[in-house]
Enzyme design. Structure first.
Site, PDB file in Angstrom:
ATOM      1  N   HIS A   5       0.823  -1.203   0.000  1.00 45.37           N
ATOM      2  CA  HIS A   5       0.000   0.000   0.000  1.00 45.37           C
ATOM      3  C   HIS A   5       0.860   1.256   0.000  1.00 45.37           C
ATOM      4  CE1 HIS A   5      -3.779  -2.256   1.589  1.00 45.37           C
ATOM      5  NE2 HIS A   5      -3.636  -2.339   0.275  1.00 45.37           N
ATOM      6  N   CYS A  20       4.148 -11.972   2.631  1.00 49.33           N
ATOM      7  CA  CYS A  20       5.026 -11.725   3.774  1.00 49.33           C
ATOM      8  C   CYS A  20       5.099 -12.959   4.674  1.00 49.33           C
ATOM      9  CB  CYS A  20       4.496 -10.529   4.574  1.00 49.33           C
ATOM     10  SG  CYS A  20       5.390 -10.229   6.112  1.00 49.33           S
ATOM     11  N   GLU A  58      -5.270  -8.548   3.234  1.00 49.42           N
ATOM     12  CA  GLU A  58      -4.650  -9.522   4.128  1.00 49.42           C
ATOM     13  C   GLU A  58      -5.700 -10.262   4.954  1.00 49.42           C
ATOM     14  OE1 GLU A  58      -1.952  -9.768   8.124  1.00 49.42           O
ATOM     15  OE2 GLU A  58      -1.491  -8.112   6.762  1.00 49.42           O
ATOM     16  N   SER A  72      -2.853   2.478   3.538  1.00 47.80           N
ATOM     17  CA  SER A  72      -1.968   1.607   4.321  1.00 47.80           C
ATOM     18  C   SER A  72      -2.490   1.466   5.739  1.00 47.80           C
ATOM     19  CB  SER A  72      -0.548   2.184   4.342  1.00 47.80           C
ATOM     20  OG  SER A  72       0.243   1.540   5.327  1.00 47.80           O
ATOM     21  N   SER A  73      -2.849   0.241   6.113  1.00 43.84           N
ATOM     22  CA  SER A  73      -3.393  -0.006   7.449  1.00 43.84           C
ATOM     23  C   SER A  73      -2.370   0.289   8.540  1.00 43.84           C
ATOM     24  CB  SER A  73      -3.854  -1.467   7.553  1.00 43.84           C
ATOM     25  OG  SER A  73      -4.291  -1.755   8.859  1.00 43.84           O
ATOM     26  N   ASN A  74      -1.146  -0.202   8.363  1.00 42.87           N
ATOM     27  CA  ASN A  74      -0.152   0.005   9.423  1.00 42.87           C
ATOM     28  C   ASN A  74       0.161   1.480   9.608  1.00 42.87           C
ATOM     29  OD1 ASN A  74       2.821   0.684   8.389  1.00 42.87           O
ATOM     30  ND2 ASN A  74       1.895  -0.676   6.871  1.00 42.87           N
TER      31      ASN A  74
END
Length: 407
Positions: free
Chosen positions: A83, A148, A178, A314-316
Site C-alpha cells: 500500500h 510476507c 490480508e 496503508s493499514s499500518n
C-alpha cells in the site's frame, strides 16, 4: 536478518546514516526514544523505527527482479503489491498490470489471462479461491509469491488451532486484502469469524454467553463468518489471530477480553482455560510492533505536531496516525510535495477517507518541534524528502547534505 536488493530510488543516504548510527548504539533494539535532528529553528524527532519492513523489501525485490528477468512476458499483480502509491506506480510504469483493485473488484477479466502469463501474489497474500482460479487457467499460483512470511505465520497459527477444534476469531479489517486472505486460509480448516474492533468483539461476546439470540448473528456479522457457521456450537472453543498491521494494544485487548468472557462463562481456572481458549500469543509482525512502540516512545517527547508519511490505504500507517492523533496535531501525507509552504498543507483524514486542506501548519515560534515517522511500506527516500522540504521553509536545505555524510 536477510538483506534485499531494493531499487536505489527508494533508498536515502541521509536516513541510512541515521539508521546505521542508531543500530550501532542500540543493537538489541531496546531504546525506543527518537533520534533528535536539531536544526535551530526546526527540530525534528525521528522515530526509532520506521519505513520498509522485511516483508515489503522481500516483495519489492521479487517483483522488480521478475520484471527485469521477463521482458517478453505479460506480468500481472493480483492487486497492489504493497500500500504505497509510489512503488505501485513504478511497477505500472514498467508494464505490470493489476488484476484487481484493493477492494477485490476485477480490473482484468480472468478469461483474458493465458497460461504463459506471470502473476505475482502481493505481500498481503491471497485467498485459496484465487489460487485455485489461477491453477484452473494453467498458471502456477505460487511461483511468483511475495506473501510476507509474518502473514504466513498467522495462517499457520490459525491452521494449528483449527486442527485442535478451535474456532478462529480474526482481528482485522474485513475488506482488507490480508484479512480476506487470512479468513480464506483459516476457514479451510475451521469455523472463522472476523471482528474489526473492540465494539464488534463485545457484540460477539454476547453470542458466546447467550445474551444475544443466536439468530441475529448472521445479519449482524454478515460477510464476516465462514459458511455453515453455527453460533451455538462454534463459539465454545476459540482462539484469536490478527491482521498483522493492526494496533498491537487493540489486538491484545481483544484477546484478553474474549479470554475473560470464556473463563467467566464456563467457570474456568488458570489451569484449564486452554480447554476453551487457545494460546495464540501475539501474531503481530515485528515491524508493526517496533514501529508502534517507537511512536509511543516518540510521543513522550514534547512537540508541536506530528507528520506521518505513507500510502493513504496503508493499514499500518493509519494506526501510527491514530496513535499520534491522541496526543497532538497530526498530518498524514503521502509525499513531501503536499507541504506547499509553512502555512499550507494537504493531508489525509483517514476517518472521513478524504484529503483535506489546512492553511495552518507550522506554528510561528523560535523553534518548532516536529515528530516524524512513516509506515512499513513507505520508502526512506520519501522521509528524506519530507525533511528536506521542511528545511526549505527555513532556508536550511544544506543541513540535510551535511547530516547525510555523518556515519
Amino acid at each position: 536478518m536477510k538483506t534485499f536488493n531494493v531499487p536505489v530510488i527508494y533508498r536515502s543516504p541521509l536516513i541510512s546514516a541515521i539508521k546505521n548510527q542508531r543500530k550501532q548504539q542500540d543493537r538489541m533494539k531496546k531504546d525506543f526514544t527518537p533520534t533528535t535532528l536539531d536544526f535551530g529553528p526546526l527540530k525534528i524527532l525521528l522515530a526509532r523505527h520506521f519505513g520498509f519492513c522485511y516483508g515489503v523489501e522481500n516483495a519489492i525485490e521479487i517483483a522488480f527482479k521478475t520484471v527485469d528477468e521477463n521482458p517478453d512476458k505479460r506480468i500481472f499483480l493480483l492487486s497492489e503489491m504493497i500500500h504505497n502509491p509510489h512503488v505501485n506506480n513504478d511497477l505500472l510504469e514498467r508494464g505490470v498490470q493489476f488484476i484487481m483493485d484493493t477492494a477485490g473488484n476485477q480490473l482484468v477479466p480472468w478469461e483474458t489471462l493465458q497460461s504463459d502469463d506471470i502473476v505475482i501474489i502481493p505481500a498481503f497474500g491471497t485467498t485459496i479461491e484465487t489460487e485455485n482460479k489461477l491453477s484452473s487457467l494453467g498458471i502456477e499460483p505460487l511461483k511468483y509469491n511475495t506473501t510476507c512470511p509474518f502473514v504466513e505465520r498467522v495462517w499457520n497459527k490459525a491452521e494449528q488451532i483449527g486442527k485442535k477444534a478451535y474456532t478462529v476469531i480474526v482481528h482485522g479489517k474485513p475488506k482488507h486484502e490480508e484479512t480476506r486472505a487470512t479468513f480464506s486460509h483459516s476457514q479451510s480448516n475451521t469455523p472463522t469469524v472476523v471482528v474489526k474492533d473492540m465494539a464488534e468483539t463485545e457484540k460477539l461476546a454476547r453470542y458466546i454467553t447467550g445474551e444475544t439470540p443466536a439468530e441475529t448473528f448472521y445479519e449482524e456479522f454478515k460477510g464476516q463468518y465462514s459458511p455453515g457457521f453455527d453460533v451455538n456450537k462454534d463459539l465454545q472453543r476459540v482462539g484469536v489471530v490478527n491482521q498483522t498491521t493492526m494496533l498491537a494494544t487493540e489486538t491484545q485487548a481483544i484477546a484478553d477480553y474474549i479470554r475473560q468472557v470464556i473463563v467467566a462463562h464456563y467457570g474456568l481456572t488458570e489451569a484449564n482455560t486452554g480447554e476453551r481458549f487457545a494460546d495464540t500469543r501475539d501474531t503481530l509482525c515485528y515491524a508493526t510492533n517496533d514501529n508502534q512502540t517507537a511512536v509511543i516512545g516518540m510521543l513522550e517527547e514534547p512537540a508541536d505536531l506530528a507528520i506521518v508519511v505513507g500510502g493513504y490505504n496503508s493499514s499500518n500507517t493509519s494506526h501510527l496516525v491514530e496513535l499520534c492523533e491522541e496526543k497532538l496535531p497530526t498530518y498524514f501525507i503521502s509525499a513531501p510535495e503536499q507541504m506547499h509552504h509553512a502555512n499550507k498543507i494537504d493531508h489525509w483524514d483517514f476517518h472521513q477517507k478524504k484529503e483535506i486542506h489546512s492553511d495552518t501548519f507550522l506554528p510561528e515560534k523560535s523553534q518548532v518541534t516536529i515528530l516524524l515517522t512513516s509506515g512499513a511500506s513507505c520508502p526512506d527516500a520519501l522521509v528524506e524528502g519530507v525533511i528536506r522540504r521542511l528545511l526549505s521553509f527555513y532556508g536550511l536545505e544544506h543541513k540535510a547534505d551535511e547530516l547525510a555524510i555523518v556515519d
